[in-house]
Design a protein around this motif. Structure first.
Motif, PDB file in Angstrom:
ATOM      1  N   UNK A 125       0.826  -1.278   0.015  1.00 41.08           N
ATOM      2  CA  UNK A 125      -0.106   0.055  -0.047  1.00 41.08           C
ATOM      3  C   UNK A 125       0.918   1.263   0.080  1.00 41.08           C
ATOM      4  N   UNK A 126       2.216   1.281   0.520  1.00 43.18           N
ATOM      5  CA  UNK A 126       2.988   2.406   0.265  1.00 43.18           C
ATOM      6  C   UNK A 126       3.078   2.994  -1.027  1.00 43.18           C
ATOM      7  N   UNK A 127       3.001   2.175  -1.912  1.00 40.31           N
ATOM      8  CA  UNK A 127       3.096   2.446  -3.435  1.00 40.31           C
ATOM      9  C   UNK A 127       4.598   2.348  -3.909  1.00 40.31           C
ATOM     10  N   UNK A 128       5.397   2.004  -3.087  1.00 45.15           N
ATOM     11  CA  UNK A 128       6.959   2.058  -3.394  1.00 45.15           C
ATOM     12  C   UNK A 128       7.813   1.793  -2.341  1.00 45.15           C
ATOM     13  N   UNK A 129       8.978   1.309  -2.667  1.00 50.79           N
ATOM     14  CA  UNK A 129       9.830   0.713  -1.732  1.00 50.79           C
ATOM     15  C   UNK A 129      10.284   1.924  -0.835  1.00 50.79           C
ATOM     16  N   UNK A 130      10.277   1.461   0.581  1.00 48.74           N
ATOM     17  CA  UNK A 130      10.800   2.767   1.452  1.00 48.74           C
ATOM     18  C   UNK A 130      12.192   2.847   1.330  1.00 48.74           C
ATOM     19  N   UNK A 135       8.012   2.371   7.706  1.00 47.72           N
ATOM     20  CA  UNK A 135       6.771   2.575   6.987  1.00 47.72           C
ATOM     21  C   UNK A 135       6.580   4.035   6.469  1.00 47.72           C
ATOM     22  N   UNK A 136       5.970   4.500   5.330  1.00 46.92           N
ATOM     23  CA  UNK A 136       5.644   5.652   4.972  1.00 46.92           C
ATOM     24  C   UNK A 136       4.127   5.636   4.711  1.00 46.92           C
ATOM     25  N   UNK A 137       3.486   6.682   4.703  1.00 46.81           N
ATOM     26  CA  UNK A 137       2.015   6.781   4.609  1.00 46.81           C
ATOM     27  C   UNK A 137       1.358   5.929   3.450  1.00 46.81           C
ATOM     28  N   UNK A 138       0.419   5.058   3.395  1.00 42.84           N
ATOM     29  CA  UNK A 138      -0.056   4.196   2.272  1.00 42.84           C
ATOM     30  C   UNK A 138      -0.939   5.174   1.479  1.00 42.84           C
ATOM     31  N   UNK A 139      -1.040   4.925   0.188  1.00 46.36           N
ATOM     32  CA  UNK A 139      -2.023   5.476  -0.714  1.00 46.36           C
ATOM     33  C   UNK A 139      -3.472   5.004  -0.469  1.00 46.36           C
ATOM     34  N   UNK A 140      -4.362   6.039  -0.549  1.00 51.54           N
ATOM     35  CA  UNK A 140      -5.634   5.612  -0.079  1.00 51.54           C
ATOM     36  C   UNK A 140      -6.464   5.154  -1.125  1.00 51.54           C
TER      37      UNK A 140
END
Length: 250
Positions: A125-130, A135-140
């Motif tokens: 859900x983060x949309x890309x590798x951190x 954890x980065x904020x997930x895409x809605x």
């Protein structure tokens, strides 16, 4: 040397190519990845939507091994098709190509169709590798799939793949593998409807729902991996399972 080997393998017929690449990757993972899978008993027998943090291009194959013999379809970034090595590696799994950091409606539609056809789907859900390992904020956009799919949602947490295959933004096709301890943990499944009270009254209901789901992933990670979701409760896994130091990279 590896680039030449993968180039030669790319000339094989599709079926033979997939078998050879898969066998080669299994051999490499058996040698370099000290992999432990925890919580497999949490996976329901029915089709599921799996949500996982994203640390490395090693994540997909690591998870594929953890799921076996179960088959899961992965939403994978289209960039994986841009180099011979990442393209051949992604061919060893069933994938749906998605454009990172964009509302890829077609990919989401295919994910829903796949779930409704009785297959399980895994999304990062983060949309890309951190780039920080946290954890980065997930895409809605994930909320649309989760609400419409009507299947159990299973949180999954990865630790150590960022050491197994570190990100190389200047040469993705040249990323190297190193010795590392790798952990895959599956958390208890939940239904999206069970999160309604948690997101009630939110200014952005879709983002709030996604954040609530991602907090279930954060619960499975040690504190230093939680990043944006650092306020999540302590992990249920024993510290001895999650905090063993990874082997130093050669």
């Amino acid at each position: 040397m590896l680039r030449i080997l993968f180039f030669l393998m790319s000339k094989l017929p599709e079926g033979a190519r997939q078998q050879v690449v898969r066998a080669l990757m299994d051999g490499v993972w058996d040698t370099l990845a000290n992999e432990q899978v925890l919580g497999r008993e949490n996976i329901p027998d029915q089709p599921c939507l799996f949500l996982c943090n994203h640390l490395s291009n090693a994540d997909g194959f690591t998870l594929d091994r953890a799921f076996r013999p179960r088959k899961v379809v992965f939403l994978a970034g289209v960039k994986l098709k841009s180099t011979v090595m990442t393209r051949l590696a992604s061919e060893t799994m069933e994938t749906i190509a998605i454009k990172p950091n964009s509302p890829d409606i077609e990919a989401m539609r295919r994910a829903l169709d796949t779930l409704k056809a009785g297959k399980s789907v895994l999304i990062f859900p983060e949309g890309a590798r951190s780039r920080t390992g946290t954890l980065t904020q997930a895409k809605k956009g994930l909320s649309l799939i989760a609400k419409r799919a009507g299947v159990p949602v299973v949180p999954v947490a990865l630790q150590g793949t960022e050491k197994l295959m570190p990100i190389n933004d200047s040469d993705m096709g040249g990323e190297r593998l190193f010795n590392a301890d790798v952990f895959v943990r599956f958390g208890p499944p939940f239904r999206v409807e069970a999160l309604e009270a948690e997101v009630a009254g939110a200014e952005d209901p879709r983002q709030a729902l996604v954040d609530a789901m991602m907090r279930r992933v954060a619960e499975l990670l040690p504190p230093e991996y939680r990043g944006f979701y650092a306020e999540a409760p302590a992990p249920t896994a024993p510290a001895s399972d999650w905090e063993r130091p990874s082997a130093p990279a050669p």
